[in-house]
Design a protein around this motif. Structure first.
Motif, PDB file in Angstrom:
ATOM      1  N   MET A  18       0.890  -1.206   0.130  1.00 56.75           N
ATOM      2  CA  MET A  18       0.167   0.097   0.109  1.00 56.75           C
ATOM      3  C   MET A  18       1.142   1.236   0.012  1.00 56.75           C
ATOM      4  O   MET A  18       1.939   1.371   0.621  1.00 56.75           O
ATOM      5  CB  MET A  18      -0.789   0.109   1.095  1.00 56.75           C
ATOM      6  CG  MET A  18      -1.666   1.162   1.588  1.00 56.75           C
ATOM      7  SD  MET A  18      -2.813   0.954   3.138  1.00 56.75           S
ATOM      8  CE  MET A  18      -1.415   1.143   4.274  1.00 56.75           C
ATOM      9  N   ALA A  19       0.640   2.261  -0.769  1.00 58.02           N
ATOM     10  CA  ALA A  19       1.413   3.452  -0.899  1.00 58.02           C
ATOM     11  C   ALA A  19       1.304   4.360   0.560  1.00 58.02           C
ATOM     12  O   ALA A  19       0.023   4.315   1.002  1.00 58.02           O
ATOM     13  CB  ALA A  19       0.832   4.337  -2.001  1.00 58.02           C
TER      14      ALA A  19
ATOM     15  N   THR B 210      -7.098   7.141  -5.229  1.00 59.73           N
ATOM     16  CA  THR B 210      -7.659   8.204  -6.310  1.00 59.73           C
ATOM     17  C   THR B 210      -8.868   7.745  -6.803  1.00 59.73           C
ATOM     18  O   THR B 210      -9.712   8.764  -7.160  1.00 59.73           O
ATOM     19  CB  THR B 210      -6.517   8.234  -7.409  1.00 59.73           C
ATOM     20  OG1 THR B 210      -6.571   7.196  -8.045  1.00 59.73           O
ATOM     21  CG2 THR B 210      -5.091   8.648  -7.010  1.00 59.73           C
ATOM     22  N   SER B 211      -9.325   6.676  -6.932  1.00 62.47           N
ATOM     23  CA  SER B 211     -10.815   6.206  -7.111  1.00 62.47           C
ATOM     24  C   SER B 211     -11.689   6.090  -5.700  1.00 62.47           C
ATOM     25  O   SER B 211     -11.170   5.833  -4.620  1.00 62.47           O
ATOM     26  CB  SER B 211     -10.652   4.879  -7.705  1.00 62.47           C
ATOM     27  OG  SER B 211     -11.945   4.348  -7.990  1.00 62.47           O
ATOM     28  N   SER B 212     -12.784   6.370  -6.059  1.00 54.87           N
ATOM     29  CA  SER B 212     -13.781   6.182  -4.878  1.00 54.87           C
ATOM     30  C   SER B 212     -14.347   5.018  -4.848  1.00 54.87           C
ATOM     31  O   SER B 212     -15.343   4.732  -3.682  1.00 54.87           O
ATOM     32  CB  SER B 212     -15.188   7.381  -5.039  1.00 54.87           C
ATOM     33  OG  SER B 212     -15.605   7.123  -6.302  1.00 54.87           O
ATOM     34  N   THR B 213     -14.018   3.963  -5.489  1.00 55.18           N
ATOM     35  CA  THR B 213     -14.437   2.770  -5.465  1.00 55.18           C
ATOM     36  C   THR B 213     -14.227   1.916  -4.327  1.00 55.18           C
ATOM     37  O   THR B 213     -13.085   1.915  -3.990  1.00 55.18           O
ATOM     38  CB  THR B 213     -13.830   1.754  -6.759  1.00 55.18           C
ATOM     39  OG1 THR B 213     -14.285   2.546  -7.959  1.00 55.18           O
ATOM     40  CG2 THR B 213     -14.675   0.474  -6.823  1.00 55.18           C
ATOM     41  N   THR B 214     -15.100   1.284  -3.620  1.00 51.90           N
ATOM     42  CA  THR B 214     -14.796   0.719  -2.202  1.00 51.90           C
ATOM     43  C   THR B 214     -15.126  -0.901  -2.534  1.00 51.90           C
ATOM     44  O   THR B 214     -15.066  -1.749  -1.476  1.00 51.90           O
ATOM     45  CB  THR B 214     -15.606   1.038  -1.318  1.00 51.90           C
ATOM     46  OG1 THR B 214     -17.039   1.164  -1.592  1.00 51.90           O
ATOM     47  CG2 THR B 214     -15.368   2.761  -1.034  1.00 51.90           C
ATOM     48  N   SER B 215     -15.412  -1.368  -3.787  1.00 56.32           N
ATOM     49  CA  SER B 215     -15.790  -2.768  -3.858  1.00 56.32           C
ATOM     50  C   SER B 215     -14.698  -3.705  -3.744  1.00 56.32           C
ATOM     51  O   SER B 215     -13.228  -3.133  -4.095  1.00 56.32           O
ATOM     52  CB  SER B 215     -16.301  -3.215  -5.075  1.00 56.32           C
ATOM     53  OG  SER B 215     -15.501  -2.760  -6.125  1.00 56.32           O
ATOM     54  N   LEU B 216     -14.485  -4.917  -3.010  1.00 59.67           N
ATOM     55  CA  LEU B 216     -13.585  -5.953  -3.097  1.00 59.67           C
ATOM     56  C   LEU B 216     -13.794  -7.139  -3.629  1.00 59.67           C
ATOM     57  O   LEU B 216     -14.680  -7.871  -3.251  1.00 59.67           O
ATOM     58  CB  LEU B 216     -13.214  -6.168  -1.467  1.00 59.67           C
ATOM     59  CG  LEU B 216     -12.796  -4.852  -0.707  1.00 59.67           C
ATOM     60  CD1 LEU B 216     -12.610  -5.240   0.729  1.00 59.67           C
ATOM     61  CD2 LEU B 216     -11.462  -4.141  -1.250  1.00 59.67           C
TER      62      LEU B 216
ATOM     63  N   PHE C 259      -6.882  -3.074  -5.661  1.00 61.42           N
ATOM     64  CA  PHE C 259      -8.288  -2.707  -5.235  1.00 61.42           C
ATOM     65  C   PHE C 259      -8.391  -1.614  -4.075  1.00 61.42           C
ATOM     66  O   PHE C 259      -7.237  -1.271  -3.853  1.00 61.42           O
ATOM     67  CB  PHE C 259      -9.117  -3.844  -4.645  1.00 61.42           C
ATOM     68  CG  PHE C 259      -8.499  -4.578  -3.808  1.00 61.42           C
ATOM     69  CD1 PHE C 259      -8.358  -4.218  -2.435  1.00 61.42           C
ATOM     70  CD2 PHE C 259      -7.701  -5.638  -4.183  1.00 61.42           C
ATOM     71  CE1 PHE C 259      -7.658  -4.955  -1.354  1.00 61.42           C
ATOM     72  CE2 PHE C 259      -6.696  -6.266  -2.889  1.00 61.42           C
ATOM     73  CZ  PHE C 259      -6.893  -6.050  -1.662  1.00 61.42           C
ATOM     74  N   THR C 260      -9.417  -1.066  -3.903  1.00 60.57           N
ATOM     75  CA  THR C 260      -9.493  -0.084  -2.844  1.00 60.57           C
ATOM     76  C   THR C 260     -10.289  -0.609  -1.718  1.00 60.57           C
ATOM     77  O   THR C 260     -11.187  -1.098  -1.849  1.00 60.57           O
ATOM     78  CB  THR C 260     -10.123   1.268  -3.241  1.00 60.57           C
ATOM     79  OG1 THR C 260     -11.453   0.948  -3.887  1.00 60.57           O
ATOM     80  CG2 THR C 260      -9.298   1.805  -4.592  1.00 60.57           C
ATOM     81  N   ALA C 261     -10.013  -0.061  -0.444  1.00 61.94           N
ATOM     82  CA  ALA C 261     -10.407  -0.614   0.506  1.00 61.94           C
ATOM     83  C   ALA C 261     -10.997   0.802   1.601  1.00 61.94           C
ATOM     84  O   ALA C 261      -9.886   1.571   1.731  1.00 61.94           O
ATOM     85  CB  ALA C 261      -9.808  -1.514   1.465  1.00 61.94           C
TER      86      ALA C 261
ATOM     87  N   THR D 212      -5.537   2.120  -1.662  1.00 61.31           N
ATOM     88  CA  THR D 212      -5.393   1.376  -2.515  1.00 61.31           C
ATOM     89  C   THR D 212      -4.476   0.242  -2.267  1.00 61.31           C
ATOM     90  O   THR D 212      -3.278   0.528  -1.720  1.00 61.31           O
ATOM     91  CB  THR D 212      -4.938   1.959  -4.016  1.00 61.31           C
ATOM     92  OG1 THR D 212      -5.783   2.920  -4.393  1.00 61.31           O
ATOM     93  CG2 THR D 212      -4.453   0.963  -4.937  1.00 61.31           C
ATOM     94  N   VAL D 213      -4.905  -0.970  -2.212  1.00 58.52           N
ATOM     95  CA  VAL D 213      -4.090  -2.113  -1.760  1.00 58.52           C
ATOM     96  C   VAL D 213      -3.878  -3.042  -3.003  1.00 58.52           C
ATOM     97  O   VAL D 213      -4.719  -3.469  -3.779  1.00 58.52           O
ATOM     98  CB  VAL D 213      -4.905  -2.934  -0.590  1.00 58.52           C
ATOM     99  CG1 VAL D 213      -4.020  -4.367  -0.250  1.00 58.52           C
ATOM    100  CG2 VAL D 213      -5.149  -2.012   0.654  1.00 58.52           C
ATOM    101  N   GLU D 214      -2.589  -3.405  -3.010  1.00 59.50           N
ATOM    102  CA  GLU D 214      -2.268  -4.397  -4.254  1.00 59.50           C
ATOM    103  C   GLU D 214      -1.836  -5.432  -3.666  1.00 59.50           C
ATOM    104  O   GLU D 214      -0.826  -5.613  -2.822  1.00 59.50           O
ATOM    105  CB  GLU D 214      -1.108  -3.544  -5.138  1.00 59.50           C
ATOM    106  CG  GLU D 214      -1.337  -2.225  -5.792  1.00 59.50           C
ATOM    107  CD  GLU D 214      -0.174  -1.567  -6.085  1.00 59.50           C
ATOM    108  OE1 GLU D 214      -0.019  -1.648  -7.415  1.00 59.50           O
ATOM    109  OE2 GLU D 214       0.769  -0.824  -5.490  1.00 59.50           O
TER     110      GLU D 214
END
Length: 399
Positions: free
Chosen positions: A244-245, A256-262, A276-278, A291-293
């Protein structure tokens, strides 16, 4: 890293076997197996079974420091590491603990360690964990009473209690921020602690840090390291490395994205790295997206601590699988570079660090638990030890 004896017993009771890790089960395309395993040399070994070295740090002068989880909460130094006769010295036994876990350097020759009490062999006791400062500045480590050679005794000071955290485990220091560390709480969160002020923040508490449900032993985030603006962590029973950054102060960089789906289908800079984002709680406890990679998931039973070299290659210890695995983030190639499920060479390998001098920066120092989590061939264990692995040929074999 954490005491896993109870975990393995429960796993076996549930009928879940500890599987062999064969080099052929790891991605080894275009990796020359003729050069494997890498050359290695045993530096030190305790005299008795039932010993567990938990973590290791390298000093700028070439010495190693290592923490002990069993049989007592101790800190040791290993000097003359590159000689034919390295010398161990017990520096300290911490009070009001039963085991010592992570260690990290917060300023030149000043280290922080974490430890606490355990119920039985594997259950941490909430409210017993603390952080201690170890200063080796201008010290003579052999000095107990009357110092010689102009040195002074090492100092050991309790910094703070961690009453609200169950599994303070892996530690790493934030670059260029003296006294600021990140702490892996293996129940599922990443903490940021400024040990100069004792201020504690939660950097992230997300599913990828949480224990995997369905396993009889709860352990999630374990080893942690910072590399190239990211914090990397192993989730042990998920057998997955994530990253994670983070910003210069060690806080999570908002997505940077507002997406929260996993999981999401977001494409990152590396097409082979799912992202993905969490939603997490961090900093001043405001909710934010990060953002987690997923860096890599491996066909092993357990992913313990790891080291990262200057090129970004991950050197992963596998504890009950008795191996060290190298994984190249750029190529996606990996190989078992030391150990085997049926051999004692890396019995219970659970942490690693690279040397810091010009003459040993290619040496990977691995500490072990002697196979306590999964005895070799079902019965063989040995005293904990430290092994040096020469990684010089990593590039030459295609990693």
């Amino acid at each position: 890293m954490f005491l896993l004896v109870l975990a393995i017993l429960l796993v076996q009771a549930f009928g879940l076997a500890v599987h062999d890790v064969n080099p052929n089960s790891i991605a080894v395309d275009n990796v020359s197996l003729d050069s494997l395993p890498f050359p290695s040399r045993q530096l030190f070994q305790f005299e008795h079974n039932g010993t567990w070295i938990e973590n290791v740090a390298a000093r700028a002068n070439g010495d190693l420091l290592f923490t002990v989880l069993q049989p007592a909460p101790q800190l040791y130094s290993l000097t003359a590491v590159q000689s034919g006769d390295p010398q161990p010295t017990q520096l300290f036994e911490f009070p009001n603990m039963t085991g010592v876990l992570g260690i990290t350097e917060v300023s030149p020759d000043v280290f922080v360690v974490a430890g606490g009490k355990f119920k039985g062999t594997a259950t941490p006791i909430l409210g017993t964990f603390s952080l201690w400062r170890v200063s080796l500045v201008d010290t003579d480590i052999s000095c107990k009473i009357n110092c010689v050679y102009g040195g002074k005794k090492p100092s050991f000071d309790k910094l703070m209690d961690l009453p609200d955290h169950v599994y303070p485990n892996g530690l790493t220091s934030v670059p260029d921020r003296p006294g600021v560390i990140l702490v892996a709480d293996s129940m599922g969160s990443l903490l940021r602690i400024d040990v100069t002020s004792n201020k504690t923040d939660t950097v992230a508490a997300i599913p990828e840090m949480a224990p995997v449900q369905g396993w009889p032993f709860l352990m999630g985030i374990n080893g942690i390291k910072i590399y190239n603006g990211h914090v990397y962590w192993s989730n042990s029973f998920a057998v997955t490395m994530y990253r994670m950054a983070i910003d210069d102060d060690g806080f999570a960089v908002p997505a940077t994205s507002s997406t929260t789906s996993l999981p999401a289908t977001t494409t990152k800079d590396d097409a082979n790295t799912p992202a993905f984002t969490a939603t997490t709680e961090f900093g001043n406890n405001n909710s934010t997206d990060v953002t987690v990679e997923t860096v890599v998931t491996m066909p092993i039973t357990f992913m313990d601590d790891f080291a990262i070299d200057e090129d970004g290659t991950l050197w992963i210890t596998t504890n009950p699988n008795n191996t060290v695995i190298a994984y190249n983030q750029d190529t996606g190639k990996s190989a078992v570079v030391a150990g085997s499920q049926q051999q004692a060479a890396m019995a219970g390998a659970n942490a690693a660090v690279f040397g810091r001098t010009s003459s040993d920066s290619h040496m990977l120092y691995v500490v072990t638990a002697g196979g306590l989590t999964s005895p070799i061939n079902g019965s063989f264990i040995e005293p904990a030890k430290i092994v040096a692995i020469d990684t010089t040929n990593a590039a030459h074999i295609g990693l």
